[in-house]
Design a protein around this motif. Structure first.
Motif, PDB file in Angstrom:
ATOM      1  N   TRP A  68      12.370   5.693   2.205  1.00 48.90           N
ATOM      2  CA  TRP A  68      11.333   4.745   1.790  1.00 48.90           C
ATOM      3  C   TRP A  68      10.166   4.708   2.746  1.00 48.90           C
ATOM      4  O   TRP A  68       9.155   4.076   2.486  1.00 48.90           O
ATOM      5  N   TYR A  69      10.341   5.372   3.911  1.00 49.73           N
ATOM      6  CA  TYR A  69       9.308   5.237   4.936  1.00 49.73           C
ATOM      7  C   TYR A  69       7.938   5.742   4.492  1.00 49.73           C
ATOM      8  O   TYR A  69       6.932   5.063   4.718  1.00 49.73           O
ATOM      9  N   PRO A  70       7.858   6.922   3.829  1.00 45.36           N
ATOM     10  CA  PRO A  70       6.520   7.376   3.388  1.00 45.36           C
ATOM     11  C   PRO A  70       5.819   6.351   2.508  1.00 45.36           C
ATOM     12  O   PRO A  70       4.615   6.112   2.660  1.00 45.36           O
ATOM     13  N   ALA A  71       6.574   5.712   1.621  1.00 47.84           N
ATOM     14  CA  ALA A  71       5.965   4.713   0.739  1.00 47.84           C
ATOM     15  C   ALA A  71       5.453   3.521   1.549  1.00 47.84           C
ATOM     16  O   ALA A  71       4.334   3.042   1.338  1.00 47.84           O
ATOM     17  N   ASN A  77      -1.119   1.739   5.249  1.00 39.48           N
ATOM     18  CA  ASN A  77      -2.393   2.421   5.485  1.00 39.48           C
ATOM     19  C   ASN A  77      -3.455   2.012   4.470  1.00 39.48           C
ATOM     20  O   ASN A  77      -4.637   1.932   4.809  1.00 39.48           O
ATOM     21  N   VAL A  78      -3.032   1.761   3.236  1.00 35.89           N
ATOM     22  CA  VAL A  78      -3.989   1.286   2.235  1.00 35.89           C
ATOM     23  C   VAL A  78      -4.501  -0.100   2.640  1.00 35.89           C
ATOM     24  O   VAL A  78      -5.700  -0.377   2.588  1.00 35.89           O
ATOM     25  N   LEU A  79      -3.589  -0.959   3.093  1.00 33.45           N
ATOM     26  CA  LEU A  79      -4.008  -2.297   3.560  1.00 33.45           C
ATOM     27  C   LEU A  79      -5.048  -2.168   4.667  1.00 33.45           C
ATOM     28  O   LEU A  79      -6.020  -2.914   4.731  1.00 33.45           O
ATOM     29  N   TYR A  80      -4.796  -1.188   5.547  1.00 34.47           N
ATOM     30  CA  TYR A  80      -5.673  -0.998   6.691  1.00 34.47           C
ATOM     31  C   TYR A  80      -7.077  -0.602   6.259  1.00 34.47           C
ATOM     32  O   TYR A  80      -8.054  -0.856   6.957  1.00 34.47           O
ATOM     33  N   ALA A  81      -7.165   0.052   5.105  1.00 31.64           N
ATOM     34  CA  ALA A  81      -8.463   0.542   4.643  1.00 31.64           C
ATOM     35  C   ALA A  81      -9.288  -0.548   3.974  1.00 31.64           C
ATOM     36  O   ALA A  81     -10.479  -0.371   3.740  1.00 31.64           O
TER      37      ALA A  81
END
Lengths: 270, 224
Positions: A68-71, A77-81
């Motif tokens: 599950w780590y990649p997800a 990372n999306v949140l970070y953007a």
């Protein structure tokens, strides 16, 4: 801070500028400076603690179930953007001008730094250490709390340092929305009145705060992980490199924790 | 709310004119690419040289840490007060934001090269510059690209503040949406920024495939 003061502190006027900054700082300590500084501290400590409270269980789970780590990584990372300005504005209707409007987005950003570091820290726990703990009769939970997390602590604190410094510098954006902090001095006393002294004071205090917090976290790590002390003395190049992994001022975004290529590979292949 | 945003995206006036989505998107990309290129031109050579020689490393890392701690709004305001509104202050603030991750990762990438490999390269008769360019640079490349990706995502997300000093970019939608109380406009602008960040992530994955040596790409996947 030559690059920040440069465009304004042109050489002939420089001495006068320093005097002006000092004057403004001294005569405004009680009114805007002290309360804004306090606000700034609150607005940076709370998100980091909140982020850590979420990142620890999330990281432990991701280390335990690597599938599950990649997800999870893509998610943080999306949140970070997300642009912070937008998040502040979007939360305003719900949380108003309360500190939460700043705290929630800033806490979300820390996840992108903290979660990979928790996972990398736990991944670095040597197998024989884990097996020894199991052989000694530790239950999985107790093994996690008493053995794995302490061994992972230098890496986790490395992430905490990067996250803290980043948060302290980002709190200033919250001032664009009117949420307080040192950015308020920069904007209302500086930008709107076209007056450089408050801006310089705000920037300097913000940087000083970041360095202070960073130093405190280093002390915390020394205190919590006494076994890592002295590892750097008399080291061969190989063990010095190992020690540098624990030396986070150099941490890249995911922390200097993991061996260089690993976080890159993991992020990209996700 | 989702319908409002969809409606905002499908309105025809969004797609034409100087305030339309394509123009704003282009401006945003332009500001970001400019900042990133300037930052890379500063940070990569400094990181390579300090990492290779080992000299000035501490200074470089210290500068990077100060840069990380600088509040972007403060840098932007200082430059605006000194030089007026416009693109220049935005670029200075974005470069201050992007240099630290690239510099630190380049330095660490070069420092992290196995000394045995360096010895071997010298044993093969390579000189200093050859060791740097033919051994250390390729080995450090994954970490350098990671630093650039971090920098790029931060730049793309922070370039929204350009709207505050009177220039364009996707931040216009966020700032104007706020002043007009149009939530769907703020959301639309934010979604476009996230989209751009995802494109950046994808581009760096592609770049990594193209420029990183095959052996380096395979190794971590096999062990991790």
């Amino acid at each position: 801070m030559p690059d920040a003061a440069g465009p304004i502190g042109l050489p002939p006027r420089f001495a006068g500028q320093v005097g002006e900054v000092a004057d403004w700082a001294l005569s405004n300590i009680d009114d805007p400076i002290a309360p804004r500084l306090l606000e700034h501290v609150q607005l940076s400590v709370a998100p980091v603690l909140l982020g850590l409270a979420v990142a620890l269980p999330l990281g432990v789970a991701a280390a335990r179930w690597p599938r599950w780590y990649p997800a999870v990584l893509t998610g943080v990372n999306v949140l970070y953007a997300l642009p912070s300005l937008a998040l502040f504005f979007l939360l305003l209707p719900y949380t108003g001008f309360s500190p939460w409007t700043a705290i929630i987005p800033l806490a979300l950003y820390t996840l992108a730094i903290l979660v990979p570091n928790v996972v990398d820290g736990l991944d670095q726990v040597p197998d024989h250490v884990r097996q020894a703990a199991t052989a000694m009769g530790f239950s999985p939970m107790r093994r996690l709390v008493r053995v794995e997390l302490p061994v992972a602590l230098p890496v986790i604190i490395a992430g905490l340092r990067v996250a803290t410094v980043a948060t302290i510098s980002m709190v200033s954006v919250a001032s664009l929305v009117g949420l307080g902090g040192l950015g308020q001095i920069i904007l209302t006393d500086g930008f709107r009145r076209n007056f450089a002294a408050p801006v310089v004071v705000g920037v300097l205090l913000s940087v000083a705060l970041a360095f202070l917090a960073d130093g405190l976290l280093v002390l915390l790590q020394r205190w919590l992980t006494p076994w890592t002390r002295g590892r750097e003395t008399g080291a061969t190049s190989r063990s010095r490199r190992a020690a540098r992994r624990d030396a986070p001022p150099t941490a890249p975004d995911t922390g200097s924790a993991a061996p260089p290529a690993a976080p890159a590979a993991r992020g990209e292949d996700a | 709310m989702i319908l409002d945003v969809l409606d905002w995206f499908t309105r025809s006036e969004q797609w034409t004119g100087s305030g339309g989505i394509p123009v704003r998107f282009g401006e945003h990309v332009l500001y970001s690419v400019l900042a990133l290129v300037v930052s890379a031109l500063i940070a990569v050579p400094v990181g390579l040289v300090t990492g290779h020689t080992g000299r000035g490393g501490f200074a470089a890392i210290t500068v990077a840490n100060v840069g990380r701690a600088l509040p972007t709004i403060g840098v932007l305001t200082l430059v605006v007060l000194g030089m007026g509104l416009g693109l220049f202050p935005v670029e200075v603030a974005l470069v201050a934001l992007a240099v630290p991750p690239i510099l630190v990762n380049t330095y660490e990438g070069v420092r992290g090269v196995d000394p045995l490999l360096r010895d071997a390269a010298q044993g093969m008769g390579m000189r200093g510059a050859q060791v740097l360019l033919r051994l250390e640079l390729p080995l450090a490349l994954p970490l350098i690209l990671l630093g650039m990706r971090t920098a790029a995502i931060q730049v793309v997300s922070t370039a929204t503040i350009a709207a505050y000093v009177g220039i364009g970019g996707l931040g216009r939608f966020i700032v104007d949406g706020q002043s007009r109380r149009e939530i769907e406009m703020i959301l639309g602008g934010s979604l476009l920024v996230v989209l751009l960040a995802l494109v950046v992530t994808g581009l760096f994955a592609l770049l990594r495939r193209l420029v990183v040596a095959r052996g380096l790409r395979a190794r971590p996947a096999a062990t991790g």
